[in-house]
Motif scaffolding. Structure first.
Motif, PDB file in Angstrom:
ATOM      1  N   PRO A  73       0.856  -1.283  -0.078  1.00  0.00           N
ATOM      2  CA  PRO A  73      -0.229  -0.054  -0.120  1.00  0.00           C
ATOM      3  C   PRO A  73       0.717   1.053  -0.145  1.00  0.00           C
ATOM      4  O   PRO A  73       1.858   1.553   0.789  1.00  0.00           O
ATOM      5  CB  PRO A  73      -0.922  -0.221   1.397  1.00  0.00           C
ATOM      6  CG  PRO A  73      -0.757  -1.551   1.573  1.00  0.00           C
ATOM      7  CD  PRO A  73       0.355  -2.166   1.028  1.00  0.00           C
ATOM      8  N   GLY A  74       0.602   2.011  -1.031  1.00  0.00           N
ATOM      9  CA  GLY A  74       1.237   3.450  -1.151  1.00  0.00           C
ATOM     10  C   GLY A  74       2.498   3.522  -1.720  1.00  0.00           C
ATOM     11  O   GLY A  74       3.109   4.485  -1.950  1.00  0.00           O
TER      12      GLY A  74
ATOM     13  N   GLN B 180      -9.504   2.898  -1.985  1.00  0.00           N
ATOM     14  CA  GLN B 180     -10.320   1.889  -0.968  1.00  0.00           C
ATOM     15  C   GLN B 180      -9.511   0.361  -1.038  1.00  0.00           C
ATOM     16  O   GLN B 180      -9.320  -0.404  -0.192  1.00  0.00           O
ATOM     17  CB  GLN B 180     -11.767   1.726  -1.684  1.00  0.00           C
ATOM     18  CG  GLN B 180     -12.679   2.684  -1.083  1.00  0.00           C
ATOM     19  CD  GLN B 180     -13.955   2.913  -2.167  1.00  0.00           C
ATOM     20  OE1 GLN B 180     -13.981   2.029  -3.175  1.00  0.00           O
ATOM     21  NE2 GLN B 180     -14.824   3.782  -1.717  1.00  0.00           N
ATOM     22  N   ARG B 181      -9.176   0.137  -2.203  1.00  0.00           N
ATOM     23  CA  ARG B 181      -8.428  -1.079  -2.469  1.00  0.00           C
ATOM     24  C   ARG B 181      -6.975  -1.104  -1.822  1.00  0.00           C
ATOM     25  O   ARG B 181      -6.833  -2.306  -1.214  1.00  0.00           O
ATOM     26  CB  ARG B 181      -8.216  -1.296  -3.938  1.00  0.00           C
ATOM     27  CG  ARG B 181      -9.564  -1.600  -4.668  1.00  0.00           C
ATOM     28  CD  ARG B 181      -9.462  -1.733  -6.220  1.00  0.00           C
ATOM     29  NE  ARG B 181      -8.753  -3.037  -6.638  1.00  0.00           N
ATOM     30  CZ  ARG B 181      -8.569  -3.620  -7.877  1.00  0.00           C
ATOM     31  NH1 ARG B 181      -8.872  -2.805  -8.752  1.00  0.00           N
ATOM     32  NH2 ARG B 181      -8.119  -4.726  -8.154  1.00  0.00           N
ATOM     33  N   GLU B 182      -6.347  -0.167  -1.877  1.00  0.00           N
ATOM     34  CA  GLU B 182      -5.031  -0.165  -0.862  1.00  0.00           C
ATOM     35  C   GLU B 182      -5.321   0.172   0.708  1.00  0.00           C
ATOM     36  O   GLU B 182      -4.285   0.041   1.341  1.00  0.00           O
ATOM     37  CB  GLU B 182      -3.826   0.894  -1.430  1.00  0.00           C
ATOM     38  CG  GLU B 182      -3.548   0.239  -2.932  1.00  0.00           C
ATOM     39  CD  GLU B 182      -2.295   0.474  -3.373  1.00  0.00           C
ATOM     40  OE1 GLU B 182      -1.490   1.191  -2.689  1.00  0.00           O
ATOM     41  OE2 GLU B 182      -1.990   0.347  -4.420  1.00  0.00           O
ATOM     42  N   GLY B 183      -6.427   0.495   0.871  1.00  0.00           N
ATOM     43  CA  GLY B 183      -6.679   0.600   2.158  1.00  0.00           C
ATOM     44  C   GLY B 183      -5.975   2.224   2.727  1.00  0.00           C
ATOM     45  O   GLY B 183      -5.559   2.243   3.864  1.00  0.00           O
ATOM     46  N   LEU B 184      -5.910   3.155   1.886  1.00  0.00           N
ATOM     47  CA  LEU B 184      -5.264   4.482   2.240  1.00  0.00           C
ATOM     48  C   LEU B 184      -6.247   5.480   2.866  1.00  0.00           C
ATOM     49  O   LEU B 184      -7.457   5.453   2.181  1.00  0.00           O
ATOM     50  CB  LEU B 184      -4.591   4.806   1.041  1.00  0.00           C
ATOM     51  CG  LEU B 184      -3.474   3.973   0.301  1.00  0.00           C
ATOM     52  CD1 LEU B 184      -2.909   4.516  -0.838  1.00  0.00           C
ATOM     53  CD2 LEU B 184      -2.397   3.752   1.411  1.00  0.00           C
ATOM     54  N   SER B 185      -5.637   6.527   3.442  1.00  0.00           N
ATOM     55  CA  SER B 185      -6.465   7.812   3.734  1.00  0.00           C
ATOM     56  C   SER B 185      -5.839   9.026   3.688  1.00  0.00           C
ATOM     57  O   SER B 185      -6.669   9.918   3.458  1.00  0.00           O
ATOM     58  CB  SER B 185      -7.193   7.342   5.175  1.00  0.00           C
ATOM     59  OG  SER B 185      -6.236   7.355   5.929  1.00  0.00           O
ATOM     60  N   GLU B 186      -4.468   8.922   3.872  1.00  0.00           N
ATOM     61  CA  GLU B 186      -3.832  10.010   3.844  1.00  0.00           C
ATOM     62  C   GLU B 186      -3.692  10.985   2.454  1.00  0.00           C
ATOM     63  O   GLU B 186      -3.647  10.092   1.546  1.00  0.00           O
ATOM     64  CB  GLU B 186      -2.614   9.796   4.355  1.00  0.00           C
ATOM     65  CG  GLU B 186      -2.044  10.174   5.615  1.00  0.00           C
ATOM     66  CD  GLU B 186      -0.750  10.347   5.851  1.00  0.00           C
ATOM     67  OE1 GLU B 186       0.040  11.401   6.062  1.00  0.00           O
ATOM     68  OE2 GLU B 186       0.020   9.035   6.122  1.00  0.00           O
TER      69      GLU B 186
END
Ligand SMILES: N[C@@H](CCC(=O)N[C@@H](CS)C(=O)NCC(=O)O)C(=O)O
Length: 209
Positions: free
Chosen positions: A8-9, A201-207
Motif C-alpha cells: 500500500p502506497g 479503497q483497494r489499498e486501504g489508504l486515507s492520507e
C-alpha cells in the motif's frame, strides 16, 4: 492478464491506479514492505532486488515503475494516455517520464532510505534530497504554468498519474509538491478522478485523500 505485487502506497500505487483506469483485468498480490514480504525467497525469485512493484505480464515478471508505465501505455493505446510513436508529443512524454524517474523518484527513495548512501549522515542526505526535489517541483510548476494544466497540455496522461503519486510521497515533507500552485491544481484534478477513490479503497489508504 496482469498480476501486480504491491504494497500500500508504494511505487506499485501508480501501476495499480493505471490498471484501474485502463479497466484491465488484474490480480493484486499483497507484498507488504512493513512485514518484509518483499525480501522473501518467493518474491526475490521474481524481483532479485527485492523492490516493489513487480508486474506479471502474461506470466513474465517485470519491474521498474517507469518502464511498467511506459509498457502499459503502449499496450493500451486506446486509452489515449500515451502519445503514439509519431505523435509530436511523444518526445515530451518520454522526456517527462524519465525526468520524473531520475529527478524525483530516484532522489525521493533516499528520503526513506538515507542509509543507501553508505557512511553518509542521514540528515545531510535528506537535506540534499529536499533541495533536489524542490528544484524539480519548481521546474515542473513553471512548465505547467506555461503549458498546463497537465504535463502534455490539455488532457491527462500517464506522466500525470506518475507525477501525482510522487507528489503524494512528499505530503509530509517540509514543502510538499502540491504547495506549488500549478502542481496543486494538477493534483486536485487527478485526485478527483473516480479511479483515485477506488485505488484508495483497494489499498486501504486515507492520507492525502
Ligand atoms: N527503481 C525502482 C524502485 C522501487 C522502490 O524503491 N520501491 C520501494 C517501495 S516505493 C521498495 O521496494 N522499498 C523496499 C526496499 O527497498 O526494501 C522502481 O521504480 O520500481
Amino acid at each position: 492478464m496482469y498480476a501486480l505485487y504491491y504494497s500500500p502506497g508504494a511505487a506499485s500505487l501508480v501501476v495499480h491506479w493505471l490498471l484501474i483506469e485502463l479497466d484491465q483485468p488484474h490480480e493484486l498480490r499483497l507484498t507488504d514492505i512493513d512485514s518484509g514480504a518483499h525480501k522473501r525467497a518467493d518474491y526475490l525469485a521474481l524481483n532479485p532486488a527485492g523492490r516493489i512493484p513487480t508486474l506479471l505480464v502474461d506470466g513474465q515478471p517485470l519491474h521498474e515503475t517507469c518502464g511498467l508505465l511506459l509498457l502499459l501505455g503502449d499496450r493500451h493505446p486506446e486509452s489515449g494516455f500515451a502519445p503514439a510513436p509519431h505523435d509530436p508529443r511523444r518526445g515530451a512524454y518520454y522526456q517527462w517520464m524519465l525526468y520524473l524517474a531520475n529527478a524525483v523518484q530516484s532522489p525521493l527513495r533516499l528520503w526513506w532510505y538515507p542509509g543507501d548512501v553508505v557512511g553518509a549522515d542521514p540528515d545531510a542526505v535528506r537535506a540534499s534530497v529536499r533541495e533536489r526535489v524542490e528544484a524539480a517541483w519548481q521546474h515542473i510548476d513553471a512548465h505547467l504554468a506555461a503549458h498546463g494544466p497537465y504535463l502534455l497540455g490539455e488532457g491527462p496522461g500517464i506522466a500525470d498519474f506518475y507525477l501525482t503519486m510522487l507528489m503524494r510521497w512528499t505530503r509530509n515533507m517540509p514543502r510538499p509538491g502540491h504547495d506549488w500552485p500549478h502542481l496543486g491544481e494538477l493534483a486536485r484534478r487527478m485526485k478527483a478522478r473516480p479511479s483515485f477513490r477506488t485505488l484508495y479503497q483497494r489499498e486501504g489508504l486515507s492520507e492525502w485523500a
